[in-house]
Design a protein around this motif. Structure first.
Motif, PDB file in Angstrom:
ATOM      1  N   PHE A  23      51.803   0.119 116.896  1.00 34.47           N
ATOM      2  CA  PHE A  23      53.011  -0.496 117.429  1.00 34.47           C
ATOM      3  C   PHE A  23      52.921  -0.742 118.937  1.00 34.47           C
ATOM      4  CE2 PHE A  23      54.983   2.061 113.816  1.00 34.47           C
ATOM      5  CZ  PHE A  23      54.904   0.997 112.936  1.00 34.47           C
ATOM      6  N   ALA A  24      51.723  -0.682 119.490  1.00 36.59           N
ATOM      7  CA  ALA A  24      51.559  -0.879 120.930  1.00 36.59           C
ATOM      8  C   ALA A  24      51.557  -2.356 121.282  1.00 36.59           C
ATOM      9  CB  ALA A  24      50.262  -0.224 121.402  1.00 36.59           C
ATOM     10  N   GLY A  25      51.638  -2.646 122.576  1.00 34.87           N
ATOM     11  CA  GLY A  25      51.478  -4.024 123.026  1.00 34.87           C
ATOM     12  C   GLY A  25      52.663  -4.613 123.746  1.00 34.87           C
ATOM     13  N   ARG A  26      53.833  -3.950 123.692  1.00 35.53           N
ATOM     14  CA  ARG A  26      55.006  -4.449 124.387  1.00 35.53           C
ATOM     15  C   ARG A  26      55.554  -3.346 125.292  1.00 35.53           C
ATOM     16  NH1 ARG A  26      53.199  -8.338 122.608  1.00 35.53           N
ATOM     17  NH2 ARG A  26      54.156 -10.065 121.457  1.00 35.53           N
ATOM     18  N   ASN A  39      52.844  -1.329 137.588  1.00 30.52           N
ATOM     19  CA  ASN A  39      53.011  -1.819 136.221  1.00 30.52           C
ATOM     20  C   ASN A  39      54.249  -1.264 135.545  1.00 30.52           C
ATOM     21  OD1 ASN A  39      50.597  -3.369 136.216  1.00 30.52           O
ATOM     22  ND2 ASN A  39      49.419  -1.490 135.910  1.00 30.52           N
ATOM     23  N   GLY A  40      55.052  -0.519 136.317  1.00 33.63           N
ATOM     24  CA  GLY A  40      56.199   0.141 135.723  1.00 33.63           C
ATOM     25  C   GLY A  40      55.799   1.439 135.047  1.00 33.63           C
ATOM     26  N   PRO A  41      56.750   2.313 134.734  1.00 34.13           N
ATOM     27  CA  PRO A  41      56.409   3.609 134.130  1.00 34.13           C
ATOM     28  C   PRO A  41      55.966   3.521 132.678  1.00 34.13           C
ATOM     29  CG  PRO A  41      58.787   3.364 134.322  1.00 34.13           C
ATOM     30  CD  PRO A  41      58.186   2.202 135.046  1.00 34.13           C
ATOM     31  N   PHE A  42      56.417   2.485 131.945  1.00 31.88           N
ATOM     32  CA  PHE A  42      56.046   2.343 130.535  1.00 31.88           C
ATOM     33  C   PHE A  42      55.636   0.901 130.280  1.00 31.88           C
ATOM     34  CE2 PHE A  42      59.057   5.941 130.504  1.00 31.88           C
ATOM     35  CZ  PHE A  42      58.285   6.912 129.881  1.00 31.88           C
ATOM     36  N   ASP A  43      54.439   0.548 130.772  1.00 34.24           N
ATOM     37  CA  ASP A  43      53.917  -0.812 130.638  1.00 34.24           C
ATOM     38  C   ASP A  43      53.382  -1.028 129.219  1.00 34.24           C
ATOM     39  OD1 ASP A  43      51.501   0.492 130.475  1.00 34.24           O
ATOM     40  OD2 ASP A  43      50.691  -0.306 132.324  1.00 34.24           O
ATOM     41  N   PRO A  44      52.813  -2.203 128.906  1.00 33.49           N
ATOM     42  CA  PRO A  44      52.352  -2.440 127.530  1.00 33.49           C
ATOM     43  C   PRO A  44      51.365  -1.411 127.004  1.00 33.49           C
ATOM     44  CG  PRO A  44      52.480  -4.509 128.716  1.00 33.49           C
ATOM     45  CD  PRO A  44      52.758  -3.435 129.725  1.00 33.49           C
ATOM     46  N   GLU A  45      50.541  -0.821 127.864  1.00 36.58           N
ATOM     47  CA  GLU A  45      49.580   0.178 127.383  1.00 36.58           C
ATOM     48  C   GLU A  45      50.275   1.447 126.900  1.00 36.58           C
ATOM     49  OE1 GLU A  45      45.884   0.183 127.119  1.00 36.58           O
ATOM     50  OE2 GLU A  45      46.667  -1.841 126.896  1.00 36.58           O
ATOM     51  N   LEU A  46      51.482   1.686 127.359  1.00 33.93           N
ATOM     52  CA  LEU A  46      52.252   2.844 126.906  1.00 33.93           C
ATOM     53  C   LEU A  46      53.453   2.413 126.064  1.00 33.93           C
ATOM     54  CD1 LEU A  46      52.260   5.010 130.173  1.00 33.93           C
ATOM     55  CD2 LEU A  46      50.837   5.327 128.147  1.00 33.93           C
ATOM     56  N   GLY A  47      53.552   1.122 125.780  1.00 31.78           N
ATOM     57  CA  GLY A  47      54.695   0.603 125.053  1.00 31.78           C
ATOM     58  C   GLY A  47      54.616   0.875 123.560  1.00 31.78           C
ATOM     59  N   THR A  49      56.611  -0.827 120.048  1.00 34.00           N
ATOM     60  CA  THR A  49      57.607  -1.755 119.523  1.00 34.00           C
ATOM     61  C   THR A  49      58.595  -1.070 118.573  1.00 34.00           C
ATOM     62  OG1 THR A  49      56.100  -2.434 117.745  1.00 34.00           O
ATOM     63  CG2 THR A  49      56.088  -3.752 119.762  1.00 34.00           C
ATOM     64  N   TYR A  50      58.135  -0.053 117.840  1.00 34.97           N
ATOM     65  CA  TYR A  50      59.056   0.661 116.962  1.00 34.97           C
ATOM     66  C   TYR A  50      60.116   1.382 117.777  1.00 34.97           C
ATOM     67  CZ  TYR A  50      60.897   3.944 113.537  1.00 34.97           C
ATOM     68  OH  TYR A  50      61.749   4.670 112.733  1.00 34.97           O
ATOM     69  N   LEU A  51      59.693   2.081 118.840  1.00 37.19           N
ATOM     70  CA  LEU A  51      60.657   2.770 119.692  1.00 37.19           C
ATOM     71  C   LEU A  51      61.552   1.776 120.418  1.00 37.19           C
ATOM     72  CD1 LEU A  51      58.505   5.681 121.187  1.00 37.19           C
ATOM     73  CD2 LEU A  51      60.172   5.765 119.315  1.00 37.19           C
ATOM     74  N   ASN A  52      60.989   0.628 120.783  1.00 34.55           N
ATOM     75  CA  ASN A  52      61.814  -0.395 121.433  1.00 34.55           C
ATOM     76  C   ASN A  52      62.944  -0.840 120.514  1.00 34.55           C
ATOM     77  OD1 ASN A  52      60.105  -0.230 123.600  1.00 34.55           O
ATOM     78  ND2 ASN A  52      59.088  -2.184 123.243  1.00 34.55           N
ATOM     79  N   SER A  53      62.640  -0.932 119.218  1.00 36.67           N
ATOM     80  CA  SER A  53      63.681  -1.331 118.273  1.00 36.67           C
ATOM     81  C   SER A  53      64.760  -0.256 118.154  1.00 36.67           C
ATOM     82  CB  SER A  53      63.067  -1.626 116.904  1.00 36.67           C
ATOM     83  OG  SER A  53      62.601  -0.436 116.274  1.00 36.67           O
ATOM     84  N   LEU A  54      64.370   1.006 118.231  1.00 36.08           N
ATOM     85  CA  LEU A  54      65.359   2.085 118.186  1.00 36.08           C
ATOM     86  C   LEU A  54      66.224   2.080 119.438  1.00 36.08           C
ATOM     87  CD1 LEU A  54      63.339   5.108 116.710  1.00 36.08           C
ATOM     88  CD2 LEU A  54      64.702   3.390 115.520  1.00 36.08           C
ATOM     89  N   ILE A  55      65.603   1.801 120.582  1.00 37.54           N
ATOM     90  CA  ILE A  55      66.367   1.710 121.830  1.00 37.54           C
ATOM     91  C   ILE A  55      67.399   0.596 121.725  1.00 37.54           C
ATOM     92  CG2 ILE A  55      66.193   1.133 124.283  1.00 37.54           C
ATOM     93  CD1 ILE A  55      63.428   2.512 124.254  1.00 37.54           C
ATOM     94  N   HIS A 164      50.327   8.918 117.160  1.00 33.86           N
ATOM     95  CA  HIS A 164      51.296   9.432 116.196  1.00 33.86           C
ATOM     96  C   HIS A 164      50.596  10.406 115.247  1.00 33.86           C
ATOM     97  CE1 HIS A 164      54.286   9.645 113.027  1.00 33.86           C
ATOM     98  NE2 HIS A 164      55.127   8.901 113.736  1.00 33.86           N
ATOM     99  N   PRO A 165      51.185  11.581 114.997  1.00 34.96           N
ATOM    100  CA  PRO A 165      50.528  12.554 114.105  1.00 34.96           C
ATOM    101  C   PRO A 165      50.179  11.986 112.733  1.00 34.96           C
ATOM    102  CG  PRO A 165      52.354  13.591 115.269  1.00 34.96           C
ATOM    103  CD  PRO A 165      52.418  12.125 115.593  1.00 34.96           C
ATOM    104  N   ALA A 166      51.001  11.076 112.203  1.00 34.08           N
ATOM    105  CA  ALA A 166      50.695  10.492 110.895  1.00 34.08           C
ATOM    106  C   ALA A 166      49.479   9.582 110.966  1.00 34.08           C
ATOM    107  CB  ALA A 166      51.906   9.712 110.369  1.00 34.08           C
ATOM    108  N   VAL A 167      49.325   8.876 112.087  1.00 35.72           N
ATOM    109  CA  VAL A 167      48.140   8.034 112.280  1.00 35.72           C
ATOM    110  C   VAL A 167      46.905   8.922 112.425  1.00 35.72           C
ATOM    111  CG1 VAL A 167      47.034   6.344 113.796  1.00 35.72           C
ATOM    112  CG2 VAL A 167      49.487   6.179 113.318  1.00 35.72           C
ATOM    113  N   ALA A 168      47.043  10.003 113.191  1.00 36.55           N
ATOM    114  CA  ALA A 168      45.929  10.939 113.360  1.00 36.55           C
ATOM    115  C   ALA A 168      45.503  11.528 112.025  1.00 36.55           C
ATOM    116  CB  ALA A 168      46.327  12.048 114.333  1.00 36.55           C
ATOM    117  N   GLU A 169      46.477  11.867 111.185  1.00 38.93           N
ATOM    118  CA  GLU A 169      46.156  12.424 109.870  1.00 38.93           C
ATOM    119  C   GLU A 169      45.514  11.371 108.972  1.00 38.93           C
ATOM    120  OE1 GLU A 169      48.377  14.748 106.141  1.00 38.93           O
ATOM    121  OE2 GLU A 169      49.556  13.964 107.832  1.00 38.93           O
TER     122      GLU A 169
END
Length: 229
Positions: A23-26, A39-47, A49-55, A164-169
């Motif tokens: 979900f990265a990239g934004r 680049n701001g505190p949460f630029d695309p490398e730390l962005g 999209t799923y969390l953005n939708s929750l926000i 994400h722990p689920a991705v790691a698993e």
């Protein structure tokens, strides 16, 4: 345009591991560029999209942590297909440039942190990339070793995007787990859940960032005040 005709050009491939952050990239919707965070505190490398939708839905940080940790990725994306697309794309870039990264990443990403963010490699991948570039520039093995030998990862990039722990698993990453701590800027280390909470709350240590920035030959008195904060 100022280079003479016939100047040798070395094509270098983009090297990434985007499949670990589906979900990265934004950037964060509130991400703001300021002098002490270009680049701001949460630029695309730390962005995310799923969390953005929750926000956008007004979800609280605590609820966001709960929802994200319990997310069934099968309802949002196909992790194996994301990996397959990355595998094909990295292979094409390798072949087009004569470099070799895809297979080495495949062999190592489960046992070591090959990437800190989707497009920022860890020390091993970065050193391999630099070594292959320097070889093509004609530098000797001794010179390359002298340049790359002292490098430490903290000299390269201060941020990690938690996996994400689920991705790691799903991918069988044995170097991280739910309690693994990732460095973020100069603020310390955070678990995935802590990162999500701070992300949704848009919580970052701005006085620290501004104090460090001002301490580099700028207003020392102001820097001290910000660092004390």
């Amino acid at each position: 345009s100022s280079l003479p005709i016939g100047t040798r050009v070395i094509d270098v491939p983009l090297v990434s591991a985007v499949f670990l952050w589906p979900f990265a990239g934004r950037p964060h919707p509130k991400n703001e560029r300021v002098p002490h965070a270009p680049n701001g505190p949460f630029d695309p490398e730390l962005g995310d999209t799923y969390l953005n939708s929750l926000i956008a839905q007004g979800v609280t940080p605590d609820e966001a942590v709960s929802r994200y940790l319990s997310l069934d990725f099968r309802t949002r994306t196909n992790l194996d297909r994301v990996y397959e697309l990355w595998f094909e794309a990295q292979g094409r870039r390798d072949r087009a440039t004569g470099f070799a990264f895809r297979d080495s990443i495949v062999d190592s990403f489960r046992t070591e942190q090959t990437f800190l963010t989707p497009h920022h490699p860890g020390l091993g991948v970065f050193s391999a990339l630099a070594k292959q570039v320097f070889e093509r520039m004609g530098f000797s093995d001794a010179t390359i070793a002298r340049v790359l030998g002292p490098l430490q990862i903290k000299q390269f990039w201060p941020d990690c995007h938690p996996v994400h722990p689920a991705v790691a698993e799903h991918f069988g990453l044995n170097w991280c787990g739910p309690c693994h701590r990732y460095p973020l800027r100069h603020e310390g280390t955070f678990t995935f859940a802590e990162f999500v909470h701070r992300y949704v709350a848009y919580d970052w240590n701005e006085p620290l960032a501004e104090g460090i920035w001002c301490a580099s030959g700028r207003d020392q008195a102001f820097a001290r005040r910000r660092l004390e904060e």
